[in-house]
Motif scaffolding. Structure first.
Motif: not given
Length: 739
Positions: A382-407
């Motif tokens: 978890a620390d490695v992933v945190k340090q990596y995204t601190e370096l290259i940039g955090r991913p955007f938080i998806p909208p709530y509906w983006g977590l549902g089923f997409h076709l």
């Protein structure tokens, strides 16, 4: 998020092939026996990754040639044959000397100076190493040309840090007696990344290679590929080259005893009946398609997955250490590359890649830029992933509906088809949040448009007023269209020479256009009536008995059979205009029996007899002893083979075991030659047609000669590289084309 998406390196393959010219000009002495035997199989780093390796070519690079024994290659615990390199770097392989080692305000620095030429042209003779201690958990190491600016990715913009952190979780180790460096975790003294005197370090203008020992086999990442979560470290290759295709993989299987070993095909089919078939698979000469195969790990086969490269490139991996700590490594380089976890299937070409091997070790190969590396110390995943995204940039938080089923899928015929797919989904009880459309919705596949015919009503599709169905959630569904960052421009013709000689055919009907076109270029031959029937063929018939057995299975399945074919299996030593009098003994009588099939009892033979077609490639063996192979001798006598600038036949490589030459069908005597050869074969057995394959010439050997003669590789094809004023070679540009 793709770190280096849509990076294009023009002329990649051509540049790679050009980079291996002049290998025999090094003057490097072959290594001593002691240097070679000191390297165990698991520590072998491939010195000849492209195809066509021989002991002579290997020694020309100053490397060891020692094929492993069968016992060494078979690992019973894995059920596979490890691809241990035949040609590998010896101990003490010369390349650079490290000097000017010093501490700096940011960390450490040193200079590498080349002391012997590599087998790649345009070595960069002086390399600067800068290690910047950016934070307690982040180390930044750069290997670059101090005299010339080289390509570095402008995006993403990584943080610029002065460095000089003194309280670090790592040590950076360099020694003037060794090439390379080590990264060590202070708390455990475990070496996390060790390049010191490992493999063959190369830093040339268009080819960079660096190998390193890793702390364990538990490695994750190196996307994008469809692969197991923990990466397979048994000789794996990962190509870092963005590619517009969905996740897929194929399996390469080999016979442990030999490629032509007896194989129980029926048993294999029964075992693999549960699997889905998709892409290419070869098993002991059998070609089928497969998407997912756990592997047939019996006594006869070795199977390895090959993961295809996908849309994006993430040259980052996370590794677990023996102490259960974790660290991450990013190579910030957007040029084509590959990493191999070395248990690789041998590559066909010298191509940028990342290799992983069971040492455990990693090898980076890239075609440009610099080696710009970040080491992230964790210590937890978890620390490695945190340090990596601190370096290259955090991913955007998806909208709530983006977590549902997409076709979504490619191929919806129109808006009604899209709606029908949604209805089927709802009928199956699947909650649906978002509908997507691929480029089907576009007008003429152009961005920022929609097809007002097939997708009429698209704007009203999800208003909530005009489209009411019970499975739309209370807050409405959502819609996502494909929008590629590629905008249609004007159509263009591009060619490397000649003139623009164009014909316009006015129809007005499609049938009229085809008639006018064939009137211009010539009508196609009308096939014989029997040519329209059922024909049976594949590569990999073990012998004539195997061919007959396939015919029998076809008949037993109730399939009427008109024509039997043979691929190159029937040839003697894979040479044109011959047949193997051992494995295919009785072939002339077999063909005669086919022609007289009405006298046989098998009811599936047609009343007028069957027919036989053998493969006859337009590639003639160029390595047979003088006087032993008439197709070569006669071609030389008539002068019909394609020649290099010295006037001798140009040597390439396809199916022939050693080398191949090709008739130049623009030569006035080439038709005479071809007719004579076909007649000589017809005198052996009376075939009914010739399977003449249009293939590209793969130059697997004599690559340096290929470059010297002005040829370059495109994909799997070969084209002459000539300017309009170049008279050293015949102008074959107008005649040759790549598949």
């Amino acid at each position: 998020m793709a770190l280096f998406r849509d990076v294009v390196v023009l002329g990649l393959v051509a540049l790679l092939v050009e980079s291996v010219a002049g290998l025999s000009k090094l003057g490097v002495d072959p290594p001593t026996t002691a240097q070679c035997t000191a390297v165990t199989n698991i520590l072998r780093f491939d010195c000849y990754p492209e195809d066509g390796a021989t002991e002579e070519l290997c020694n020309n690079r100053g490397c060891c040639w020692l094929p492993p024994t069968t016992a060494e290659r078979k690992n019973p615990s894995l059920g596979v044959i490890l691809d241990i390199p035949y040609c590998y770097y010896p101990t003490g392989y010369g390349s650079y000397e490290l000097s000017d080692l010093s501490d700096t305000s940011a960390g450490k620095s040193a200079t590498l100076k080349r002391n012997v030429a590599s087998y790649i042209p345009n070595d960069i003779n002086t390399i600067q190493i800068d290690a910047k201690f950016e934070s307690q958990t982040r180390l930044h190491v750069r290997l670059y040309d101090p005299a010339n600016q080289r390509w570095e990715p402008p995006l993403p913009q990584l943080p610029q840090v002065a460095g000089g952190e003194t309280n670090t979780d790592y040590e950076f180790v360099m020694e003037e007696s060794k090439i390379g460096f080590q990264v060590v975790r202070k708390s455990t003294k475990e070496v996390l990344f060790n390049t010191q005197d490992v493999g063959g370090f190369i830093f040339a203008d268009q080819f960079i290679q660096m190998s390193a020992l890793l702390p364990s086999n538990y490695t994750y990442g190196l996307g994008e590929h469809r692969a197991s979560f923990p990466l397979n470290m048994h000789w794996q290759r990962f190509t870092m080259w963005n590619r517009d295709q969905g996740p897929s993989e194929y399996v390469s299987c080999r016979c442990i005893t030999a490629m032509n070993a007896p194989f129980d095909w029926d048993t294999f089919l029964n075992v693999t009946a549960i699997f889905y078939f998709h892409e290419h698979l070869q098993i002991c000469g059998y070609h089928i398609s497969i998407n997912l195969l756990t592997c047939l790990l019996g006594n006869n086969l070795c199977c390895l997955f090959v993961q295809t490269n996908l849309y994006g490139t993430h040259p980052f991996y996370l590794s677990m250490e023996t102490s259960n700590n974790a660290h991450g490594v990013l190579l910030f380089n957007s040029n084509g590359m590959a990493e191999i976890l070395e248990c690789e299937i041998k590559p066909l070409n010298l191509f940028p890649d990342v290799l992983l091997q069971p040492t455990p070790a990693i090898t980076y190969r890239t075609v440009g830029g610099i080696l710009d590396m970040y080491f992230l110390m964790g210590p937890t995943p978890a620390d490695v992933v945190k340090q990596y995204t601190e370096l290259i940039g955090r991913p955007f938080i998806p909208p709530y509906w983006g977590l549902g089923f997409h076709l979504c899928r490619y191929g919806y015929a129109d808006l009604a088809d899209t709606k029908a797919a949604m209805t089927r989904t709802q009928d199956a009880g699947i909650p649906l949040d978002t509908q997507w459309n691929d480029l089907d919705y576009m007008e003429n596949q152009n961005d920022f448009t929609y097809d007002t015919d097939k997708f009429a009503g698209l704007p009203d599709f999800f208003t909530g007023d005009s489209y009411q169905v019970c499975y739309i959630p209370q807050n409405g569904m959502h819609y996502i269209p494909l929008i590629d960052p590629g905008v249609s421009g004007s159509e263009a013709y591009r060619t490397v020479g000649g003139i623009l000689d164009m014909y316009f055919l006015m129809g007005p009907t499609p049938a009229d256009v085809v008639k006018q076109y064939t009137e211009l270029i010539g009508r196609p031959f009308i096939p014989p009536y029997w040519g329209l029937g059922f024909h049976l063929c594949r590569y990999g018939y073990a012998d004539l008995a195997d061919t007959k057995a396939a015919m029998t299975r076809t008949q037993d399945a109730g399939i009427p059979l008109d024509t039997q074919w043979n691929d190159l299996d029937y040839m003697e030593n894979q040479n044109d205009f011959t047949y193997d009098t051992d494995k295919f003994a009785g072939l002339p009588d077999f063909v005669d029996e086919l022609h007289q099939a009405r006298n046989l009892s098998r009811h599936y033979f047609s009343q007028n007899g069957m027919h036989y077609i053998p493969l006859i490639d337009p590639g003639v063996s160029g390595s047979e002893a003088s006087g032993t192979y008439p197709p070569y001798d006669r071609g030389v006598e008539l002068g019909v083979f394609i020649k290099d600038s010295s006037g001798t036949p140009f040597l390439g490589k396809v199916w022939n075991p050693v080398s191949t030459v090709w008739p130049d069908f623009t030569h006035p005597d080439s038709i005479t030659y071809w007719k004579e050869m076909l007649q000589s074969m017809y005198d052996l057995f009376e075939f009914d047609g010739a399977w003449i394959v249009k293939y590209t010439r793969q130059i697997n050997q004599d690559r340096e000669k290929c470059i010297q003669e002005g040829w370059f590789i495109i994909s799997k094809g070969m084209m002459p590289r000539l300017s309009s004023t170049d008279t050293a070679l015949p102008e074959h540009l107008r005649f040759y084309n790549s598949d």
